[in-house]
Design a protein around this motif. Structure first.
Motif, PDB file in Angstrom:
ATOM      1  N   VAL A 318       0.906  -1.192   0.084  1.00 28.18           N
ATOM      2  CA  VAL A 318      -0.140   0.007   0.139  1.00 28.18           C
ATOM      3  C   VAL A 318       0.949   1.065   0.051  1.00 28.18           C
ATOM      4  CG1 VAL A 318      -1.862   1.126   1.276  1.00 28.18           C
ATOM      5  CG2 VAL A 318      -1.774  -1.246   1.296  1.00 28.18           C
ATOM      6  N   PRO A 319       0.844   1.892  -0.844  1.00 31.71           N
ATOM      7  CA  PRO A 319       1.680   3.292  -1.299  1.00 31.71           C
ATOM      8  C   PRO A 319       1.599   4.481  -0.299  1.00 31.71           C
ATOM      9  CG  PRO A 319      -0.038   3.231  -2.986  1.00 31.71           C
ATOM     10  CD  PRO A 319      -0.536   2.081  -2.145  1.00 31.71           C
ATOM     11  N   SER A 326       2.781  11.201   3.031  1.00 33.85           N
ATOM     12  CA  SER A 326       2.377  10.334   1.859  1.00 33.85           C
ATOM     13  C   SER A 326       1.847  10.948   0.872  1.00 33.85           C
ATOM     14  CB  SER A 326       1.807   8.963   2.514  1.00 33.85           C
ATOM     15  OG  SER A 326       2.671   8.339   3.653  1.00 33.85           O
ATOM     16  N   PHE A 327       1.194  12.162   1.302  1.00 34.47           N
ATOM     17  CA  PHE A 327       0.335  12.807   0.164  1.00 34.47           C
ATOM     18  C   PHE A 327       0.940  14.181  -0.321  1.00 34.47           C
ATOM     19  CE2 PHE A 327      -2.437  10.173   2.798  1.00 34.47           C
ATOM     20  CZ  PHE A 327      -3.257   9.700   1.655  1.00 34.47           C
ATOM     21  N   SER A 436      -7.781   6.184  -5.439  1.00 34.56           N
ATOM     22  CA  SER A 436      -7.139   4.964  -5.113  1.00 34.56           C
ATOM     23  C   SER A 436      -7.083   4.822  -4.009  1.00 34.56           C
ATOM     24  CB  SER A 436      -5.668   5.217  -5.851  1.00 34.56           C
ATOM     25  OG  SER A 436      -5.187   4.088  -5.632  1.00 34.56           O
ATOM     26  N   ALA A 437      -6.643   5.784  -2.974  1.00 33.40           N
ATOM     27  CA  ALA A 437      -6.614   5.806  -1.466  1.00 33.40           C
ATOM     28  C   ALA A 437      -7.805   5.420  -0.838  1.00 33.40           C
ATOM     29  CB  ALA A 437      -6.212   7.219  -1.103  1.00 33.40           C
ATOM     30  N   VAL A 438      -9.033   6.014  -1.506  1.00 32.04           N
ATOM     31  CA  VAL A 438     -10.312   5.419  -0.904  1.00 32.04           C
ATOM     32  C   VAL A 438     -10.306   3.976  -1.003  1.00 32.04           C
ATOM     33  CG1 VAL A 438     -12.751   5.979  -0.808  1.00 32.04           C
ATOM     34  CG2 VAL A 438     -11.481   7.898  -0.930  1.00 32.04           C
ATOM     35  N   VAL A 441      -8.598   2.163   1.375  1.00 31.90           N
ATOM     36  CA  VAL A 441      -9.275   2.089   2.563  1.00 31.90           C
ATOM     37  C   VAL A 441     -10.364   0.973   2.707  1.00 31.90           C
ATOM     38  CG1 VAL A 441     -10.428   3.449   4.456  1.00 31.90           C
ATOM     39  CG2 VAL A 441      -8.296   4.411   3.040  1.00 31.90           C
ATOM     40  N   CYS A 442     -11.300   1.149   1.702  1.00 29.75           N
ATOM     41  CA  CYS A 442     -12.313   0.293   1.828  1.00 29.75           C
ATOM     42  C   CYS A 442     -11.959  -1.075   1.702  1.00 29.75           C
ATOM     43  CB  CYS A 442     -13.439   0.878   0.614  1.00 29.75           C
ATOM     44  SG  CYS A 442     -14.125   2.223   0.778  1.00 29.75           S
TER      45      CYS A 442
END
Length: 505
Positions: A318-319, A326-327, A436-438, A441-442
């Motif tokens: 996970v990047p 990270s953002f 992609s991040a969401v 998370v899901c």
């Protein structure tokens, strides 16, 4: 606390297996779920019930018999005492369903009885004799008719509306004494014994069904606790419906909040009804059952998930991590305002999840939001932005067999998520950059959390004394007989064929 439940009489088990789902109280018009057991399923129930019935009838208490007989060469008084049913064999049985209820029939039954006999000549009282006798019965038929209804509280009720136990042939073999003389009046004894056995069998059937059967059904819980928050109502909405090919039941099938039970603000959709009978068992689950569960948990504020750097283990590959660094490239506004700060995500379902059930799939839609906080040097949370998230998932339902009970459990799989920007304290930004991040998370955090809950809680499908049966060690093949002896039945062991080959629609 609910009072402890006691084990029902073994004869009732056959009916409990058939009527596990026939309990509850009528509170609505349309069912949340529906069941149908077909003639094929009823036949399997009978296969399970025959050894139970044999075991029960072997315990019959046959009262002593006395009488008198008079012929050309005799005028005697006789008695038959210590009458014991040594063996009883039911080769097979059948069960049929009709608008009036259930009819169980068997023929070709045989039995063996031992007893002590005594006689005295009425004309010559000093002439008497005694000994033992062996009685064999054959060509015996049994018929029991059971009407299933529902009481004022919604529990299923049983009533034996008819019973016959007809002995076609009864032979008595006297041991000792002048057997040629006793055979002269053996027909009198046989006739009296037939009537007594017939009466005792049917009295026991009526007692087992009308008294013990109803007590067992009444002891079964109408509402079952799921966890500290919810409970599920297994209510019957109406008496079971009987046809020539199946028995169907309509159930409320609704989740309630244990501390504040109230009806959900929606109604069950119509069910298609029974359209096929090639399987043993059919279960129709509506969206309503699952939607009421989502409604209860959402209203109780349970559908929340907070991710912090301390409680979240980021999977390999996970990047990003829960840190604004990270953002830095993906969302520079966030990093520029809150450089190298820990992030906390508050995920909340803002509406009750919606579930759509079809024969091919189960799809779940969860409307929610993700509030993104940053933790400053003083460990104070500052809201950065809020995303509107609608998560889409698929689900599977299965039966999980544990050491003490069986649970209906579920497993969800992430499909996709749509996102919108609801509020921002870091200025406007292109929300698609966070897609992609969401999704991550899901997929890696929300769905696993849901599955842990579904697996560990589930909906219990044991009833009454099933748990006691498991405690007694009834967890191996050939379990039925041991369960009969302990007065309990373990669903997974008694009905593996029904559960494995039954249909689910």
């Amino acid at each position: 606390p609910r009072p402890p439940r006691s084990c029902p009489h073994p004869y009732v088990i056959m009916w409990k297996v058939l009527l596990l789902a026939l309990i509850g109280e009528a509170l609505a018009v349309s069912p949340g779920f529906q069941t149908a057991i077909t003639n094929k399923g009823l036949s399997y129930v009978v296969q399970v019930g025959v050894p139970i019935l044999e075991n029960e009838l072997k315990n019959l208490k046959i009262p002593d018999i006395s009488g008198s007989a008079k012929g050309s060469v005799y005028n005697v008084e006789y008695s038959l005492t210590s009458i014991i049913l040594q063996s009883l064999t039911i080769p097979s049985a059948s069960i049929t369903s009709s608008s009036s209820g259930l009819t169980v029939q068997s023929s070709g039954i045989s039995l063996t009885i031992t007893a002590n006999w005594h006689y005295k000549d009425k004309d010559f009282p000093w002439v008497s004799d005694s000994g033992s006798a062996t009685v064999t019965g054959s060509s015996i038929s049994l018929k029991v008719i059971v009407v299933v209804g529902m009481d004022s509280k919604g529990h299923a009720t049983l009533k034996c509306s008819g019973c016959s136990f007809d002995i076609g042939k009864l032979d008595i073999h006297f041991n000792g004494g002048a057997s040629w003389l006793y055979n002269l009046f053996s027909s009198y004894i046989a006739s009296a014994l037939k009537g007594s056995i017939d009466s005792q069998v049917c009295q026991q059937a009526v007692k087992s069904i009308d008294t013990q059967g109803n007590a067992a059904l009444e002891s079964l819980p109408v509402i079952v606790d799921i966890d500290k928050v919810s409970e599920i109502d297994f209510a019957l909405l109406s008496p079971p419906s009987f046809t020539s090919t199946y028995v169907s039941t309509d159930h409320k099938g609704e989740f309630f909040n244990r501390n504040n039970p109230k009806e959900a603000p929606f109604t069950p959709p119509p069910l298609p009804g029974v359209q096929a009978t090639d399987k043993m068992l059919y279960v129709w689950l509506t969206d309503y059952l699952a939607d009421t569960a989502g409604y209860v948990y959402q209203q109780a504020g349970i559908l929340q998930y907070v991710m912090t750097p301390e409680n979240t283990k980021i999977p390999p590959g996970v990047p990003f991590k829960l840190n604004t660094s990270s953002f830095r490239i993906l969302l520079p506004q966030l990093y520029n305002k809150y450089p190298n700060m820990a992030m906390v995500l508050n995920l909340t379902a803002i509406k009750a999840p919606n579930m759509t059930i079809s024969p091919a799939s189960i799809n779940v839609t969860v409307p929610g939001e993700i509030i993104v906080f940053v933790r400053d040097a003083n460990k104070t949370l500052q809201e950065a932005f809020t995303l509107g998230v609608t998560m889409y998932a698929s689900a599977d339902v299965s039966i999980h067999s544990g050491s003490r009970q069986e649970n209906i459990t579920g497993k969800a799989d992430f499909l996709s998520a749509s996102i919108t920007l609801l509020h921002s304290n870091i200025g406007p930004f292109e929300v698609s950059l966070l897609q992609s991040a969401v999704n991550t998370v899901c997929k890696y955090f929300v769905i696993p959390a849901i599955n842990r809950k579904l697996y560990t809680v589930g909906v219990s499908i044991y009833s009454g004394c099933v748990q006691n049966c498991v405690h007694s060690g009834c967890v191996h093949n050939g379990c039925v007989q041991n369960c009969v002896h302990s007065g309990c039945v373990h669903l997974q062991q008694v009905c593996p064929k029904l559960l494995s080959t039954g249909g689910m629609a």
